[in-house]
Design a protein around this motif. Structure first.
Motif, mmCIF file in Angstrom:
data_model
loop_
_atom_site.group_PDB
_atom_site.id
_atom_site.type_symbol
_atom_site.label_atom_id
_atom_site.label_comp_id
_atom_site.label_asym_id
_atom_site.label_seq_id
_atom_site.Cartn_x
_atom_site.Cartn_y
_atom_site.Cartn_z
ATOM 1 N N ALA A 137 -8.812 -1.475 1.791
ATOM 2 C CA ALA A 137 -8.334 -0.106 1.636
ATOM 3 C C ALA A 137 -9.069 0.601 0.504
ATOM 4 O O ALA A 137 -9.434 1.781 0.615
ATOM 5 C CB ALA A 137 -6.831 -0.105 1.383
ATOM 6 N N LEU A 152 -5.325 6.122 6.104
ATOM 7 C CA LEU A 152 -4.241 5.666 6.977
ATOM 8 C C LEU A 152 -4.466 4.207 7.338
ATOM 9 O O LEU A 152 -5.591 3.802 7.638
ATOM 10 C CB LEU A 152 -4.220 6.522 8.258
ATOM 11 N N ILE A 153 -3.384 3.434 7.325
ATOM 12 C CA ILE A 153 -3.423 2.053 7.800
ATOM 13 C C ILE A 153 -2.476 1.933 8.982
ATOM 14 O O ILE A 153 -1.293 2.276 8.886
ATOM 15 C CB ILE A 153 -3.046 1.065 6.681
ATOM 16 N N ALA A 159 -0.867 -0.778 11.506
ATOM 17 C CA ALA A 159 -0.617 -2.211 11.682
ATOM 18 C C ALA A 159 -0.041 -2.459 13.067
ATOM 19 O O ALA A 159 0.863 -1.753 13.518
ATOM 20 C CB ALA A 159 0.349 -2.713 10.624
ATOM 21 N N ILE A 179 2.047 -8.202 7.018
ATOM 22 C CA ILE A 179 2.301 -7.200 5.988
ATOM 23 C C ILE A 179 3.777 -7.241 5.627
ATOM 24 O O ILE A 179 4.638 -7.175 6.508
ATOM 25 C CB ILE A 179 1.910 -5.793 6.481
ATOM 26 N N LEU A 238 3.465 -2.575 1.443
ATOM 27 C CA LEU A 238 3.762 -1.215 1.878
ATOM 28 C C LEU A 238 4.140 -0.325 0.696
ATOM 29 O O LEU A 238 3.749 0.844 0.636
ATOM 30 C CB LEU A 238 4.877 -1.233 2.918
ATOM 31 N N LEU A 280 0.849 0.514 -1.078
ATOM 32 C CA LEU A 280 0.072 1.500 -0.323
ATOM 33 C C LEU A 280 0.676 2.892 -0.470
ATOM 34 O O LEU A 280 -0.056 3.880 -0.624
ATOM 35 C CB LEU A 280 0.009 1.099 1.147
ATOM 36 N N ARG A 281 1.984 2.969 -0.438
ATOM 37 C CA ARG A 281 2.638 4.271 -0.601
ATOM 38 C C ARG A 281 2.330 4.832 -1.993
ATOM 39 O O ARG A 281 2.056 6.028 -2.136
ATOM 40 C CB ARG A 281 4.147 4.141 -0.415
ATOM 41 N N LYS A 302 -1.212 6.634 3.897
ATOM 42 C CA LYS A 302 -0.208 6.682 4.955
ATOM 43 C C LYS A 302 -0.215 5.366 5.735
ATOM 44 O O LYS A 302 -1.259 4.722 5.888
ATOM 45 C CB LYS A 302 -0.479 7.844 5.905
ATOM 46 N N THR A 303 0.949 4.982 6.269
ATOM 47 C CA THR A 303 1.060 3.738 7.032
ATOM 48 C C THR A 303 1.776 3.991 8.349
ATOM 49 O O THR A 303 2.697 4.808 8.425
ATOM 50 C CB THR A 303 1.828 2.663 6.239
ATOM 51 N N TYR A 324 7.530 1.821 6.666
ATOM 52 C CA TYR A 324 6.359 2.516 7.188
ATOM 53 C C TYR A 324 6.644 4.019 7.256
ATOM 54 O O TYR A 324 7.782 4.444 7.481
ATOM 55 C CB TYR A 324 6.007 2.008 8.587
ATOM 56 N N ASP A 325 5.599 4.815 7.109
ATOM 57 C CA ASP A 325 5.755 6.261 7.251
ATOM 58 C C ASP A 325 6.040 6.649 8.701
ATOM 59 O O ASP A 325 6.797 7.584 8.962
ATOM 60 C CB ASP A 325 4.485 6.977 6.779
#
Length: 353
Positions: free
Chosen positions: A71, A78-79, A81, A87, A92, A95-96, A101-102, A123-124
C-alpha cells in the motif's frame, strides 16, 4: 468523472476465488485504473507453520506487513479484499488511519462462511453476491455501504473457440461437468446415469463407484484454459450449484454460469432465485428441478441442436453485454466514490444486478 485510482486487490490464501481476484485486478486496469493483484497464496507455507504452532498472530503479522508495504509502495487509494483474504481488524484500522478506502467483495455464501461477521463492519464498503437477508444483516452490524455485486465472466479469456482452434478428443463430450464433487452433485450424477457424461475436477477420481467410468480428469483444479476447451467441446454443460447443510437460501449465481455462457456453451442449471435477474429463463438459460426433469431436458436438447445453439448464443450475447468483470469493477468503483461515471467509460446502472 472519476480519475484513475491506485488500487490493490487482495486475494485469499486458499480457495477458488483467487481467479476472481485476478480477473478483478486485470479488469480494473482495463478501465484505466492502476491496479495491482496481491497474490496471497505466497503465504500458504506460513499459514501451515502458524497452524502447527497454534500461532495465528504470526501469520497475520506477515500478511498485514506485506499489504501495508504494498500500500505504501503503490500509494494505494483503495484496497479491495476478496472473501477469506487474510485481513483482520487491526490492519483495517491502520488503513483507515492512513486515509485508504477499503472494500470487501464477499463472493461466498454468507451462511456457510461467516468470517464476514467479524470484519465487515470495519470495511468502508461491502459487496455481496446475495441480496436479502444478507445485506440487511450487514446493515444491522453497522455496515453503512452494502451493495449487491454478482460474479461475471472475464471476456478476454472466456470466449468461444475460434474456427482454427482445435478442441482435442479428450475435451469433447456430449454432457460435461467441471467442478468439485459435492455430495448433492455426486447423488445427482449417479441418478442421471448417462453414458455420455464427462466429469472434470479435483476429487472425482476418489469418488469411486459407478461414476468412475465418467471421470476424465480427477486431479485438475481450476485451470482456466482447460475449462474453456471443455465448454467449447461439449454439447451440454451441467451446472448444479454446490449445497451445504448450512445454506438454507439458494439464491446466488455461481461463476460457472457466467463463464460457460461467455464461452458459448449451453447449460442446464438448478433454479436460483437471483438467476432471472441475469438471464431469461428458457431463452438464454434452461433450469431443471429434479433428476427426472434433468434426464428429459438432456435428451431433448441433445436431439434439438438448433434450439440448443440458439439458447447458448443468446446467453453468450447477454453475458458480453451485461456480465463482464470490467462492468462489475466499474460498478464497484462507482459505488465507492459515489459518482455517476467512472474513469474510461460511463457507469451502467444495471450492472450491479
Amino acid at each position: 468523472m472519476i480519475g484513475p485510482k491506485r488500487i490493490l486487490v487482495v486475494s485469499p490464501v486458499f480457495g477458488g476465488s483467487f481467479a476472481i481476484a485476478n480477473y478483478a485486478a486485470r479488469s480494473l486496469s482495463a478501465i484505466g485504473h492502476d491496479a495491482t493483484l496481491l497474490d496471497m497464496r505466497r503465504f500458504q507455507a506460513t499459514y501451515g507453520y502458524a497452524q502447527s504452532a497454534s500461532d495465528s498472530c504470526a501469520f497475520y503479522r506477515e500478511t498485514h506487513n506485506y499489504i501495508l508495504r504494498e500500500a505504501e509502495r503503490t500509494q494505494a487509494d483503495l484496497i479491495i479484499a476478496l472473501a477469506q483474504a487474510p485481513i483482520k481488524a487491526e490492519l483495517l484500522d491502520t488503513l483507515r488511519g492512513a486515509g485508504i478506502k477499503t472494500a470487501l467483495w464477499f463472493v461466498e455464501h454468507f451462511q456457510r462462511f461467516q468470517s464476514w461477521k467479524a470484519v465487515a463492519p470495519l470495511y468502508d464498503h461491502v459487496f455481496t453476491i446475495q441480496r436479502q437477508p444478507f445485506i440487511g444483516r450487514l446493515r444491522s452490524l453497522g455496515v453503512r455501504h452494502a451493495a449487491y455485486l454478482p460474479l461475471a465472466a472475464y471476456e478476454p479469456l472466456h470466449q468461444p473457440c475460434t474456427p482454427h482452434e482445435e478442441t482435442s478428443d479428450r475435451h469433447r463430450s456430449e454432457i460435461t461437468f467441471f467442478g468439485s464433487p459435492h455430495r448433492n452433485r455426486v447423488s445427482l450424477f449417479e441418478a442421471l446415469a448417462d453414458d455420455n457424461l464427462a466429469l472434470w475436477g479435483q476429487g472425482w477420481d476418489k469418488i469411486g463407484g459407478m461414476l468412475t467410468q465418467h471421470v476424465r480428469d480427477g486431479a485438475i483444479y481450476l485451470d482456466d484454459i482447460v475449462e474453456r476447451r471443455i465448454y467449447c467441446g461439449t454439447k451440454i454443460v451441467l451446472n448444479p450449484h454446490s449445497t451445504h447443510p448450512a445454506e438454507e437460501i439458494r439464491d446466488f449465481v455461481n461463476p460457472r454460469t457466467f463463464v460457460a455462457a461467455s464461452c458459448g456453451a449451453f447449460q442446464l442449471i438448478d433454479p436460483r432465485t437471483l438467476l432471472a435477474e441475469h438471464y431469461r429463463i428458457d431463452s438464454e438459460i434452461v433450469c431443471f428441478d429434479s433428476v427426472q426433469e434433468l434426464r428429459e431436458k438432456v435428451k431433448y436438447y441433445l436431439h434439438h441442436a438448433d434450439e440448443r445453439r440458439a439458447i447458448a448464443h443468446a446467453a453468450m450475447e447477454r453475458t458480453r453485454r451485461d456480465h463482464s468483470y470490467r462492468q462489475r469493477m466499474a460498478t464497484l468503483v462507482e459505488h465507492v466514490y459515489g459518482q455517476e461515471a467512472v474513469y474510461g467509460q460511463e457507469a451502467q446502472p444495471g450492472n450491479a444486478g
